[in-house]
Scaffold this motif. Structure first.
Motif, PDB file in Angstrom:
ATOM      1  N   ASN A  73       9.174   0.940   0.716  1.00  0.00           N
ATOM      2  CA  ASN A  73       8.180   0.125   0.020  1.00  0.00           C
ATOM      3  C   ASN A  73       8.788  -0.601  -1.183  1.00  0.00           C
ATOM      4  O   ASN A  73       8.252  -1.610  -1.626  1.00  0.00           O
ATOM      5  CB  ASN A  73       6.988   0.978  -0.399  1.00  0.00           C
TER       6      ASN A  73
ATOM      7  N   ASP B 273       0.858  -1.181   0.000  1.00  0.00           N
ATOM      8  CA  ASP B 273       0.000   0.000   0.000  1.00  0.00           C
ATOM      9  C   ASP B 273       0.900   1.239   0.000  1.00  0.00           C
ATOM     10  O   ASP B 273       2.117   1.121  -0.185  1.00  0.00           O
ATOM     11  CB  ASP B 273      -0.964  -0.026   1.193  1.00  0.00           C
ATOM     12  N   ASP B 274       0.326   2.417   0.205  1.00  0.00           N
ATOM     13  CA  ASP B 274       1.121   3.640   0.117  1.00  0.00           C
ATOM     14  C   ASP B 274       1.682   4.129   1.451  1.00  0.00           C
ATOM     15  O   ASP B 274       2.327   5.171   1.496  1.00  0.00           O
ATOM     16  CB  ASP B 274       0.295   4.763  -0.521  1.00  0.00           C
TER      17      ASP B 274
ATOM     18  N   PRO C 158      -1.127   1.196  -7.704  1.00  0.00           N
ATOM     19  CA  PRO C 158      -2.258   0.730  -6.881  1.00  0.00           C
ATOM     20  C   PRO C 158      -3.431   0.273  -7.755  1.00  0.00           C
ATOM     21  O   PRO C 158      -3.638   0.798  -8.846  1.00  0.00           O
ATOM     22  CB  PRO C 158      -2.635   1.976  -6.073  1.00  0.00           C
TER      23      PRO C 158
ATOM     24  N   ASP D 213       4.759   1.531  -4.205  1.00  0.00           N
ATOM     25  CA  ASP D 213       3.332   1.880  -4.238  1.00  0.00           C
ATOM     26  C   ASP D 213       2.968   2.598  -5.536  1.00  0.00           C
ATOM     27  O   ASP D 213       2.010   3.365  -5.583  1.00  0.00           O
ATOM     28  CB  ASP D 213       2.961   2.734  -3.029  1.00  0.00           C
TER      29      ASP D 213
ATOM     30  N   ASN E 273      -5.687   4.547  -2.201  1.00  0.00           N
ATOM     31  CA  ASN E 273      -5.274   4.165  -0.851  1.00  0.00           C
ATOM     32  C   ASN E 273      -5.958   5.062   0.180  1.00  0.00           C
ATOM     33  O   ASN E 273      -5.309   5.702   0.999  1.00  0.00           O
ATOM     34  CB  ASN E 273      -3.752   4.300  -0.729  1.00  0.00           C
TER      35      ASN E 273
END
Length: 96
Positions: free
Chosen positions: A23, A11-12, A59, A56, A63
């Motif tokens: 990430n 996710d972010d 997506p 991220d 988010n």
């Protein structure tokens, strides 16, 4: 011949732990974990597997909620045909 392309996505929410600096590290690690599983439990040779992490940057959904962040934390496996040339539009051997 087919090749597996394994892509990891988080996710972010930024991550910075002893194990994962970012990430980018997390997403690549997720993909690598799936690759190791496939190598352990199948007879697919390592040279037919590629691993990539996207952080991220890709997506599936915004988010903007815990549920949406959960959807974005994923690993995708794409099966690619290796060595096949795409058909040339308009080319037909019977016309020549």
């Amino acid at each position: 011949e087919e090749r597996l392309l394994i892509s990891g996505h988080p996710d972010d929410l930024p991550i910075a732990t002893e194990q994962y600096r970012s990430n980018w590290d997390l997403s690549a690690s997720r993909a690598a974990s799936v690759a190791h599983y496939i190598l352990k439990f199948t007879n697919i040779p390592p040279d037919r597997i590629a691993v990539q992490g996207f952080a991220d940057s890709r997506p599936l959904v915004a988010n903007d909620s815990p549920e949406h962040r959960a959807k974005n934390r994923r690993v995708e496996i794409t099966i690619q045909q290796v060595g096949e040339q795409p058909p040339v539009e308009g080319a037909n051997s019977s016309e020549n």
